[in-house]
Design a protein around this motif. Structure first.
Motif, PDB file in Angstrom:
ATOM      1  N   ARG A 223       0.818  -1.219   0.000  1.00  0.00           N
ATOM      2  CA  ARG A 223       0.000   0.000   0.000  1.00  0.00           C
ATOM      3  C   ARG A 223       0.853   1.272   0.000  1.00  0.00           C
ATOM      4  NH1 ARG A 223      -4.957  -1.291   4.270  1.00  0.00           N
ATOM      5  NH2 ARG A 223      -5.845  -3.058   3.112  1.00  0.00           N
ATOM      6  N   ILE A 224       1.847   1.307  -0.880  1.00  0.00           N
ATOM      7  CA  ILE A 224       2.708   2.477  -0.959  1.00  0.00           C
ATOM      8  C   ILE A 224       2.043   3.557  -1.805  1.00  0.00           C
ATOM      9  CG2 ILE A 224       4.808   1.115  -0.666  1.00  0.00           C
ATOM     10  CD1 ILE A 224       5.246   1.322  -3.673  1.00  0.00           C
ATOM     11  N   TRP A 225       2.320   4.809  -1.466  1.00  0.00           N
ATOM     12  CA  TRP A 225       1.819   5.948  -2.228  1.00  0.00           C
ATOM     13  C   TRP A 225       2.916   6.424  -3.176  1.00  0.00           C
ATOM     14  CZ3 TRP A 225      -3.125   7.890  -1.988  1.00  0.00           C
ATOM     15  CH2 TRP A 225      -3.933   7.418  -0.953  1.00  0.00           C
ATOM     16  N   PRO A 226       2.612   6.710  -4.426  1.00  0.00           N
ATOM     17  CA  PRO A 226       3.642   7.178  -5.353  1.00  0.00           C
ATOM     18  C   PRO A 226       4.125   8.581  -5.003  1.00  0.00           C
ATOM     19  CG  PRO A 226       1.483   7.322  -6.386  1.00  0.00           C
ATOM     20  CD  PRO A 226       1.276   6.622  -5.070  1.00  0.00           C
ATOM     21  N   MET A 227       5.359   8.867  -5.384  1.00  0.00           N
ATOM     22  CA  MET A 227       5.927  10.198  -5.203  1.00  0.00           C
ATOM     23  C   MET A 227       5.591  11.050  -6.424  1.00  0.00           C
ATOM     24  SD  MET A 227       9.937  11.283  -4.602  1.00  0.00           S
ATOM     25  CE  MET A 227      10.056  10.364  -3.075  1.00  0.00           C
ATOM     26  N   CYS A 228       5.123  12.263  -6.208  1.00  0.00           N
ATOM     27  CA  CYS A 228       4.682  13.138  -7.302  1.00  0.00           C
ATOM     28  C   CYS A 228       5.480  14.437  -7.296  1.00  0.00           C
ATOM     29  CB  CYS A 228       3.195  13.452  -7.169  1.00  0.00           C
ATOM     30  SG  CYS A 228       2.145  12.020  -6.885  1.00  0.00           S
ATOM     31  N   ALA A 229       5.546  15.074  -8.476  1.00  0.00           N
ATOM     32  CA  ALA A 229       6.228  16.361  -8.569  1.00  0.00           C
ATOM     33  C   ALA A 229       5.504  17.420  -7.751  1.00  0.00           C
ATOM     34  CB  ALA A 229       6.333  16.782 -10.030  1.00  0.00           C
ATOM     35  N   ALA A 230       4.184  17.398  -7.771  1.00  0.00           N
ATOM     36  CA  ALA A 230       3.383  18.315  -6.961  1.00  0.00           C
ATOM     37  C   ALA A 230       3.087  17.661  -5.617  1.00  0.00           C
ATOM     38  CB  ALA A 230       2.079  18.666  -7.677  1.00  0.00           C
ATOM     39  N   PHE A 231       3.334  18.349  -4.545  1.00  0.00           N
ATOM     40  CA  PHE A 231       3.172  17.755  -3.221  1.00  0.00           C
ATOM     41  C   PHE A 231       1.697  17.584  -2.879  1.00  0.00           C
ATOM     42  CE2 PHE A 231       2.608  18.185   1.385  1.00  0.00           C
ATOM     43  CZ  PHE A 231       3.396  17.130   1.820  1.00  0.00           C
ATOM     44  N   GLY A 232       1.336  16.359  -2.464  1.00  0.00           N
ATOM     45  CA  GLY A 232       0.019  16.092  -1.905  1.00  0.00           C
ATOM     46  C   GLY A 232      -1.167  16.301  -2.818  1.00  0.00           C
ATOM     47  N   CYS A 239      -0.857  11.886 -10.649  1.00  0.00           N
ATOM     48  CA  CYS A 239       0.463  12.038 -10.035  1.00  0.00           C
ATOM     49  C   CYS A 239       1.462  12.125 -11.185  1.00  0.00           C
ATOM     50  CB  CYS A 239       0.761  10.846  -9.126  1.00  0.00           C
ATOM     51  SG  CYS A 239       2.428  10.837  -8.426  1.00  0.00           S
ATOM     52  N   ILE A 240       2.149  13.252 -11.303  1.00  0.00           N
ATOM     53  CA  ILE A 240       2.963  13.545 -12.486  1.00  0.00           C
ATOM     54  C   ILE A 240       4.444  13.567 -12.108  1.00  0.00           C
ATOM     55  CG2 ILE A 240       3.416  15.219 -14.319  1.00  0.00           C
ATOM     56  CD1 ILE A 240       0.526  16.179 -13.979  1.00  0.00           C
ATOM     57  N   LYS A 241       5.264  12.964 -12.974  1.00  0.00           N
ATOM     58  CA  LYS A 241       6.709  12.969 -12.788  1.00  0.00           C
ATOM     59  C   LYS A 241       7.389  13.288 -14.125  1.00  0.00           C
ATOM     60  CE  LYS A 241       5.926   8.594 -10.364  1.00  0.00           C
ATOM     61  NZ  LYS A 241       5.156   9.072  -9.247  1.00  0.00           N
ATOM     62  N   ARG A 242       8.557  13.899 -14.067  1.00  0.00           N
ATOM     63  CA  ARG A 242       9.345  14.108 -15.281  1.00  0.00           C
ATOM     64  C   ARG A 242       9.928  12.765 -15.735  1.00  0.00           C
ATOM     65  NH1 ARG A 242      10.909  18.424 -12.003  1.00  0.00           N
ATOM     66  NH2 ARG A 242      12.793  17.301 -11.366  1.00  0.00           N
ATOM     67  N   LEU A 257      12.739   8.210 -14.274  1.00  0.00           N
ATOM     68  CA  LEU A 257      11.864   9.231 -13.722  1.00  0.00           C
ATOM     69  C   LEU A 257      12.660  10.143 -12.796  1.00  0.00           C
ATOM     70  CD1 LEU A 257       8.699   7.098 -12.808  1.00  0.00           C
ATOM     71  CD2 LEU A 257       9.185   8.362 -14.918  1.00  0.00           C
ATOM     72  N   ASP A 258      12.347  11.423 -12.847  1.00  0.00           N
ATOM     73  CA  ASP A 258      12.967  12.418 -11.975  1.00  0.00           C
ATOM     74  C   ASP A 258      11.825  13.231 -11.372  1.00  0.00           C
ATOM     75  OD1 ASP A 258      14.599  14.157 -10.665  1.00  0.00           O
ATOM     76  OD2 ASP A 258      15.296  15.221 -12.446  1.00  0.00           O
ATOM     77  N   VAL A 259      11.566  13.019 -10.107  1.00  0.00           N
ATOM     78  CA  VAL A 259      10.379  13.609  -9.499  1.00  0.00           C
ATOM     79  C   VAL A 259      10.643  15.013  -8.972  1.00  0.00           C
ATOM     80  CG1 VAL A 259       8.556  13.263  -7.785  1.00  0.00           C
ATOM     81  CG2 VAL A 259       9.627  11.293  -8.871  1.00  0.00           C
ATOM     82  N   GLN A 260      11.690  15.172  -8.187  1.00  0.00           N
ATOM     83  CA  GLN A 260      11.976  16.452  -7.546  1.00  0.00           C
ATOM     84  C   GLN A 260      13.438  16.492  -7.149  1.00  0.00           C
ATOM     85  OE1 GLN A 260      10.299  15.318  -3.148  1.00  0.00           O
ATOM     86  NE2 GLN A 260       8.789  15.628  -4.773  1.00  0.00           N
TER      87      GLN A 260
END
Length: 339
Positions: A223-232, A239-242, A257-260
């Motif tokens: 149940r992991i949440w993905p990391m996104c460029a925009a917080f929360g 959920c958007i990533k470069r 992928l490069d998120v932040q």
């Protein structure tokens, strides 16, 4: 992390292995005695033979892991199974019924022949586990190459894998299976500068692509949440990533992928020692790889002896916590090769 989906909870538990080995031995001894006594008709004897052969399948996988735990190549398990399988086949041939009763014939092919064909297939499949291994991807470190819920087939690695190979290995922090891409071989220098990978002082070429978009929701059994460029972002929204194509190998590129901005975007200059490789996850900001020390939950320089297999293709993929959720299957990923 990833797990071998045929293992108990992804762990090589010695006590459970001994229990399994004792049970398998008991079944083999009992089955052999029954076959030698000749108290079964042909059809039940064939079924018992196949069931006994099926025990070779998990036993082959566990034997390979025992060799890896001891720091030896899993290929050595092959030399254990060859005489075992040879003796079993000889035993079957010696005890196979020789009468030709028409009531057990399948057209011109009789049950002993069918049994031997099936036995050969089962034994061949069991022996093949020495050279391949299945893994279940349960984290996001290798997106978009692997998605959470992918079931991946890997083949055993002999020697040092090539640069750009995606490998599964035992993580030094928790002993669980992890996946990452080899970016540095012995003698190479590796460094991240401003999020750009440099190998032997040369920046690796990369080309920007359209952003990687996925739903912001819990993924996989953990149940992991993905990391996104925009917080929360709100749950269920994009959920958007470069995303980039990185030209690590001459023949083909791979997506990353490069998120932040993250601590792993700038590193010291590493020189890969002999007998080790430098690995990185394709989802750069979600991976604890060779850029991080094992004391900090990273991998550090990865000893080649810890590498379990090189990823070859995705066999099956599901976006749900359980593969039985048919509505979450991802058929577009079935048999996708690994680049």
């Amino acid at each position: 992390m990833a797990t071998d989906w045929l293992d108990w909870d992804g762990r090589t538990d010695r006590t459970r292995f001994r229990i399994f080995l004792a049970l398998a031995g008991a079944v083999w001894l009992t089955g052999t005695a029954i076959l030698l006594a000749g108290i079964l008709h042909e059809v039940p004897a064939v079924i018992l033979t196949i069931l006994m052969a099926l025990l070779l399948y998990p036993l082959a996988g566990y034997s390979v892991r025992r060799y890896h735990d001891a720091g030896a190549s899993g290929i050595l398990a092959f030399f254990v199974f060859v005489p075992v399988i040879g003796l079993f086949c000889l035993l079957y041939l010696l005890t196979a019924p020789t009468d030709h009763r028409t009531d057990v014939e399948i057209f011109p092919i009789e049950w002993p022949v069918v049994g031997l064909i099936l036995l050969t297939c089962v034994v061949g499949f069991a022996v093949s586990r020495i050279v391949w291994q299945p893994f279940h991807v349960t984290d996001a470190a290798m997106k978009p190459t692997f998605l959470v819920g992918d079931y991946v087939i890997g083949t055993r690695v002999i020697g040092t894998p090539d640069r750009n190979a995606v490998v599964f290995f035992k993580h030094p922090s928790d002993g669980d299976y992890s996946a990452a891409r080899v970016v540095g071989r012995p003698g190479d220098t590796v460094q991240m500068r401003g999020g750009l990978l440099h190998i032997n002082g040369t920046p690796v070429e990369r080309l920007a692509l359209q952003p990687f978009v996925e739903a912001f929701r819990e993924q996989g059994p953990k149940r992991i949440w993905p990391m996104c460029a925009a917080f929360g972002p709100p749950p269920g929204t994009d959920c958007i990533k470069r995303m980039y194509v990185e030209q690590l190998a001459q023949e083909t590129g791979h997506t990353i992928l490069d998120v932040q901005n993250a601590p792993g975007d700038n590193t010291p200059l590493y020189t890969v020692p002999a007998g080790h490789v430098f690995v990185m996850g394709d989802n750069r900001d979600s991976a604890r790889d060779s850029r991080f020390d094992p004391d900090d939950g990273g991998v550090g320089f990865l000893p080649t002896a810890r590498i379990m297999a090189e990823a070859r293709f995705v066999l099956f993929s599901s976006g749900a916590r359980r593969p039985a959720a048919v509505w979450a299957w991802r058929p577009d990923r079935y048999f996708a090769s690994i680049e």
